[in-house]
Write an enzyme that holds these catalytic residues in place. Structure first.
Site, PDB file in Angstrom:
ATOM      1  CG  HIS A  11      -7.341   6.324   5.713  1.00 37.91           C
ATOM      2  ND1 HIS A  11      -7.487   6.691   5.942  1.00 37.91           N
ATOM      3  CD2 HIS A  11      -6.756   5.691   5.365  1.00 37.91           C
ATOM      4  CE1 HIS A  11      -8.950   6.472   4.642  1.00 37.91           C
ATOM      5  NE2 HIS A  11      -7.787   5.628   4.496  1.00 37.91           N
ATOM      6  N   GLY A  12      -3.462   8.116   7.930  1.00 39.42           N
ATOM      7  CA  GLY A  12      -2.535   7.942   9.632  1.00 39.42           C
ATOM      8  C   GLY A  12      -2.182   8.888   9.460  1.00 39.42           C
TER       9      GLY A  12
END
Length: 312
Positions: A241-242
């Site tokens: 995600h990040g």
């Protein structure tokens, strides 16, 4: 042109990858500070994890600030079941020699935005608690922030902590609501795109193959955290995600999306923390967010691995 960044974070292995990606792109990003928040793990751990990461990257000059230890209203929900008891399990990172700054992270946000009006991008990898509190304490900073780029929300992919809510929004929906109503230019990287960015064995092996300590540590951390998602989704790799946040800032052309209205559900019995994304323009609510829907996973991982390769 180099962007001045404030990073909001609660690392978290995927956020570790995002922070290291940013630090591997020194010509693109001038990191003014990291503000740790409670989220994936408690604040004492997220502070330590931030300090470990800047040391790992050879950037102990970057200040780390402790932010809020809990959401604005709700009890803290954490994710040790994914990230381990420290939030950053999987790689052996020594305890940091450097210390966090004395100033509170909220005050750092306010002071820095005021000192650099029209220059600061908020890079949010975590719940939005610290930014929301800063906006409530100093409403004038809303007009001085260039942009917010945040990993937050979901629509097509629904939820990952409840059936309807993405974790960062669910932890502090009141904070997300405040930020999305603040009138600041905002880009969201939701689960709809991050779930496409899967750390397959081949991609993790490519990180390891670089051989530098940051690439190896990132691969080791992701190998740990992926176990939960591999069991949950049954995919060939866990979603990462990040790093979608810095990847979008570095290479927006590898993503696609559109300007829409996004609101946060605060009171739903089954839907608290849901981002209500008006993708089909059904309402006349203001279009307050550029909502990223798709991306190119191969280009994403190439960019991430190159960025990690620039580090020690």
């Amino acid at each position: 042109m180099t962007r001045k960044l404030i990073i909001l974070t609660d690392p978290g292995q995927d956020q570790a990858a995002a922070i290291l990606m940013i630090l591997g792109q020194r010509e693109a990003f001038d990191v003014l500070g990291l503000v740790a928040t409670a989220g994936n793990i408690s604040l004492d751990h997220t502070i330590t994890n931030c300090l470990k990461l800047v040391e790992l990257a050879g950037r102990p000059d970057i200040p780390v600030f402790a932010g809020c230890p809990q959401p604005i209203i709700r009890p803290l929900v954490m994710a040790e079941h994914v990230h381990g008891p420290t939030g950053l399990d999987g790689a052996h990172l020594p305890m940091p020699a450097i210390k966090a700054q004395q100033r509170h992270g909220v005050d750092f946000i306010i002071d820095t935005v005021r000192a650099h009006p029209g220059e600061i991008t908020i890079c949010s990898l975590s719940p939005l608690t610290n930014l929301a509190v800063a906006l409530c304490k100093a409403p004038d900073i809303a007009g001085k922030i260039v942009e917010i780029v945040a990993m937050l929300g979901a629509y097509f992919e629904v939820g990952n902590i409840t059936p309807t809510a993405e974790f960062n929004c669910y932890v502090d929906p009141e904070a997300a609501d405040i930020v999305l109503k603040a009138g600041i230019r905002t880009t969201l990287l939701p689960l709809d795109v991050t779930h496409q960015m899967r750390s397959t064995p081949e991609r993790l092996q490519a990180m390891l193959a670089f051989g530098n300590r940051c690439s190896v540590a990132t691969a080791e951390m992701l190998e740990f955290s992926q176990a939960f998602d591999l069991g949950k989704y049954g995919w060939e790799g866990a979603p990462l995600h990040g790093p979608c946040v810095p990847a979008f800032m570095l290479a927006p052309e590898i993503f696609s999306g559109r300007q829409i209205s996004v609101a946060v559900e605060l009171n739903g019995t089954l839907t608290a923390g849901m981002t209500v994304a008006d993708w089909w323009q059904i309402t006349d609510r203001p279009k307050n967010v550029f909502y990223v829907r798709d991306g190119d996973p191969n280009a994403y991982y190439d960019l991430l691995i190159r960025s990690l390769g620039n580090l020690p």
